[in-house]
Design an enzyme around this catalytic site. Structure first.
Site, PDB file in Angstrom:
ATOM      1  N   ARG A  51       4.929   1.114  12.077  1.00 31.43           N
ATOM      2  CA  ARG A  51       6.175   1.505  12.738  1.00 31.43           C
ATOM      3  C   ARG A  51       5.937   2.361  13.963  1.00 31.43           C
ATOM      4  O   ARG A  51       6.645   2.305  14.934  1.00 31.43           O
ATOM      5  CB  ARG A  51       6.962   2.415  11.803  1.00 31.43           C
ATOM      6  CG  ARG A  51       7.738   1.746  10.806  1.00 31.43           C
ATOM      7  CD  ARG A  51       8.615   2.765  10.185  1.00 31.43           C
ATOM      8  NE  ARG A  51       7.829   3.460   9.176  1.00 31.43           N
ATOM      9  CZ  ARG A  51       8.329   3.922   8.062  1.00 31.43           C
ATOM     10  NH1 ARG A  51       9.589   3.826   7.821  1.00 31.43           N
ATOM     11  NH2 ARG A  51       7.567   4.527   7.175  1.00 31.43           N
ATOM     12  N   HIS A 180      -8.912  -4.832  -6.417  1.00 28.68           N
ATOM     13  CA  HIS A 180     -10.211  -4.453  -5.848  1.00 28.68           C
ATOM     14  C   HIS A 180     -11.307  -4.359  -6.902  1.00 28.68           C
ATOM     15  O   HIS A 180     -12.489  -4.412  -6.577  1.00 28.68           O
ATOM     16  CB  HIS A 180     -10.113  -3.165  -5.005  1.00 28.68           C
ATOM     17  CG  HIS A 180     -10.083  -1.898  -5.792  1.00 28.68           C
ATOM     18  ND1 HIS A 180      -8.949  -1.417  -6.382  1.00 28.68           N
ATOM     19  CD2 HIS A 180     -11.049  -0.995  -6.084  1.00 28.68           C
ATOM     20  CE1 HIS A 180      -9.229  -0.283  -7.002  1.00 28.68           C
ATOM     21  NE2 HIS A 180     -10.507   0.005  -6.840  1.00 28.68           N
ATOM     22  N   HIS A 242      -6.288  -4.110 -13.159  1.00 27.73           N
ATOM     23  CA  HIS A 242      -7.743  -3.951 -13.262  1.00 27.73           C
ATOM     24  C   HIS A 242      -8.264  -4.202 -14.689  1.00 27.73           C
ATOM     25  O   HIS A 242      -9.222  -4.938 -14.881  1.00 27.73           O
ATOM     26  CB  HIS A 242      -8.175  -2.537 -12.849  1.00 27.73           C
ATOM     27  CG  HIS A 242      -7.665  -2.102 -11.507  1.00 27.73           C
ATOM     28  ND1 HIS A 242      -7.541  -2.957 -10.448  1.00 27.73           N
ATOM     29  CD2 HIS A 242      -7.259  -0.894 -11.045  1.00 27.73           C
ATOM     30  CE1 HIS A 242      -7.077  -2.296  -9.390  1.00 27.73           C
ATOM     31  NE2 HIS A 242      -6.895  -1.040  -9.728  1.00 27.73           N
TER      32      HIS A 242
HETATM   33  C1  BG6 Z   1      -6.284   2.089  -7.918  1.00 28.93           C
HETATM   34  C2  BG6 Z   1      -5.279   2.965  -8.601  1.00 28.93           C
HETATM   35  O1  BG6 Z   1      -5.897   0.741  -7.975  1.00 28.93           O
HETATM   36  O2  BG6 Z   1      -7.538   2.245  -8.553  1.00 28.93           O
HETATM   37  C3  BG6 Z   1      -5.725   4.408  -8.583  1.00 28.93           C
HETATM   38  O3  BG6 Z   1      -4.018   2.832  -7.947  1.00 28.93           O
HETATM   39  C4  BG6 Z   1      -7.105   4.543  -9.160  1.00 28.93           C
HETATM   40  O4  BG6 Z   1      -4.811   5.230  -9.295  1.00 28.93           O
HETATM   41  C5  BG6 Z   1      -8.053   3.560  -8.498  1.00 28.93           C
HETATM   42  O5  BG6 Z   1      -7.546   5.861  -8.938  1.00 28.93           O
HETATM   43  C6  BG6 Z   1      -9.399   3.550  -9.169  1.00 28.93           C
HETATM   44  O6  BG6 Z   1     -10.268   2.774  -8.406  1.00 28.93           O
HETATM   45  P1  BG6 Z   1     -11.830   3.062  -8.383  1.00 28.93           P
HETATM   46  O7  BG6 Z   1     -12.381   1.985  -7.509  1.00 28.93           O
HETATM   47  O8  BG6 Z   1     -12.000   4.451  -7.843  1.00 28.93           O
HETATM   48  O9  BG6 Z   1     -12.262   2.954  -9.804  1.00 28.93           O
END
Ligand code: BG6
Length: 493
Positions: A51, A180, A242
């Site tokens: 934005r 991720h 996850h």
């Molecule tokens: C994210 C969550 O998807 O994953 C976070 O929203 C979390 O709350 C994070 O801390 C953990 O990811 P990683 O890669 O640090 O284990």
């Protein structure tokens, strides 16, 4: 082993939400790393959008600050930094307003043949409006892809609505739903371990495996994200995506290939085989917790409610679930899942515990017989340990000792481990959807999660309190000990 860089075609990447947290922490550093490794074709462009009015130079200054904060100094040579910053430009545009879109059209014009990636690093309420405008302005070419992050809805119905809005503009093969965790090296290694070794597969079933534990523990609290987190909670934030993805990788049948659909078909079968939680099992199979004040190491920590500034929040910062999979391979093998903030240790780990030997031939002096355990440590200190019983050396009778065959990846492979986003962003450009969630997977995961959320909504119970720096609330320990098993706390695992 020498890392191999697989070339990608020249691309234009438009990042919506380019001045936000995800862009600063993950996307800009990941793209820099790929560039520094020589993977980005010379004329590929990264176009920041948000934005805020900003010149190209101001956006480059923002990106430089991100690199200084999140990229190792020795990689930031003047040539590397200049090459990367020269790729950047900026267009101010908003999903809900007309301004800026003509400029974006102009910026992209003339490059219709190349891969075009739209990364929506914005809140999900903007997914629909941005996609709609991309469609209206005819920016979606045959080679276009859209990338979206969780939260993909707050429940199954919300996810369907979002997927409809995105799907109205982009066909499913162009939609990349990022989780991720699937980009983490060790998570991919889980597939290598299972499907590139003949050793485990014959044992990988309910004849030989007693149970599986998946722990994703964090020491951090909600930090600056309390606003988002309080509307989400641990179940939506970590389990729906996850942890269920990790469960799928442990439990799925071998796919016919690593192509996207064979892998996702097998994961989908697992999600669809999750035994639905009923009113009765919800009570025994699910525990939610919320952290209270406590200490981690030497520093004292506030409670979640104080951090949030809202004494009435019922949002869970911890959840433990006993999941069961109704199929031939996994019948009667519970999967104990737990995740939480402000726990005793930062560790993500999968433990596969095998059944005990059928008959103990050793005398009492040998000590108790311990089951074999395969422990896959995702972070930190990535590695795999296979716990075996061996004879303790020396005289004094045959005494058994439980020791790990220990493979620490950090020691075995000394080169820098790429961050999840590096791999995933390049997969988007390459058009490889294997590590991205398909729409039906997301829906199936919500189908398992929705009844838990519904029961919490109706319940007057509060999340169980636990002290910051502990391993979660006591009922989470009862959840597994009731079955005669115990959580394996790192680092002993
Ligand atoms: C994210 C969550 O998807 O994953 C976070 O929203 C979390 O709350 C994070 O801390 C953990 O990811 P990683 O890669 O640090 O284990």
């Amino acid at each position: 082993m020498i890392a191999r860089i697989i070339p990608v075609d020249a691309f234009d990447l438009v990042v919506f939400g380019a001045t936000g947290d995800l862009s600063q922490r993950k996307l800009i550093p990941a793209l820099f790393h790929r560039d520094e490794q020589g993977q980005l074709p010379a004329d590929s462009r990264i176009i920041g959008t948000s934005r805020r009015e900003m010149s190209d130079d101001a956006f480059r200054t923002f990106a430089l600050a991100a690199l200084e904060k999140f990229v190792e100094k020795e990689l930031r040579t003047p040539e590397n930094v200049k090459r990367f910053l020269d790729r950047l430009s900026y267009v101010a545009a908003e999903g809900t307003k007309d301004e800026g879109w003509l400029k974006l059209e102009k910026t992209l014009a003339g490059h219709e043949e190349r891969v075009r990636v739209f990364y929506l690093a914005v809140g999900p309420d903007l997914f629909g409006p941005i996609c709609e405008r991309l469609g209206q302005h005819k920016l979606v070419t045959a080679q276009s892809r859209v990338v979206v992050e969780k939260p993909l809805g707050k429940n199954g119905a919300g996810a369907e609505a979002l997927n409809d809005a995105i799907g109205a503009v982009f066909p499913e093969p162009s939609i990349y739903r990022i989780d991720h965790y699937l980009g983490k090296e060790t998570v991919q290694n889980l597939m290598a371990l299972r499907f590139a070794n003949a050793l485990f597969e014959p044992l990988w079933n309910n004849s030989h495996i007693d149970h599986v534990q998946i722990t994703v523990a964090e020491t951090l609290g909600v930090e600056g994200r309390a606003g988002y987190y309080d509307t989400s909670g641990a179940l939506r934030d970590m389990v729906q995506n996850h942890i269920l993805q990790l469960l799928c990788l442990v439990a799925m049948e071998p796919p016919s290939s690593m192509e996207a659909d064979p892998v996702r078909d097998e994961k989908l079968k697992v999600l669809k085989s999750l035994k639905p939680l009923t009113q009765a099992t919800l009570e025994t199979h699910v525990v939610r917790g919320q952290y209270r004040a406590g200490t981690n190491g030497h520093s004292s920590q506030q409670s979640y409610l104080d951090e949030l500034g809202n004494p009435d929040s019922k949002t869970e910062t911890f959840v433990a679930v006993k999941a069961e999979i109704s199929n031939w391979r996994w019948a009667n093998v519970p999967f104990y899942l737990r995740t939480g903030k402000r726990l005793a240790q930062r560790v993500s780990e999968i433990t596969v515990e095998f059944k005990p030997v059928p008959h103990d031939i050793f005398s009492r002096t040998a000590g108790p017989m311990q089951p074999n355990r395969l422990v896959i440590r995702l972070q930190p200190d990535e590695g795999v340990k296979l716990w075996l019983s061996v004879k303790e050396p020396g005289p004094g009778g045959l005494r058994l000792k439980h020791v790990p065959l220990d493979m620490n990846f950090a020691e075995a492979f000394t080169s820098r481990q790429p961050e999840a986003y590096e791999r995933l962003l390049m997969d988007v450009v390459r058009g490889n959807q294997t590590l991205f969630m398909r729409r039906d997977e997301v829906a199936a995961a919500w189908k398992f999660i929705d009844p838990i959320l519904d029961s919490w909504k109706e319940s007057t119970d509060l999340p169980k309190p636990y002290q910051s720096g502990s391993w979660g609330p006591t009922p989470a320990i009862s959840l597994i000990e009731r079955d005669g098993r115990t959580w394996y706390e790192a680092p002993g695992a």
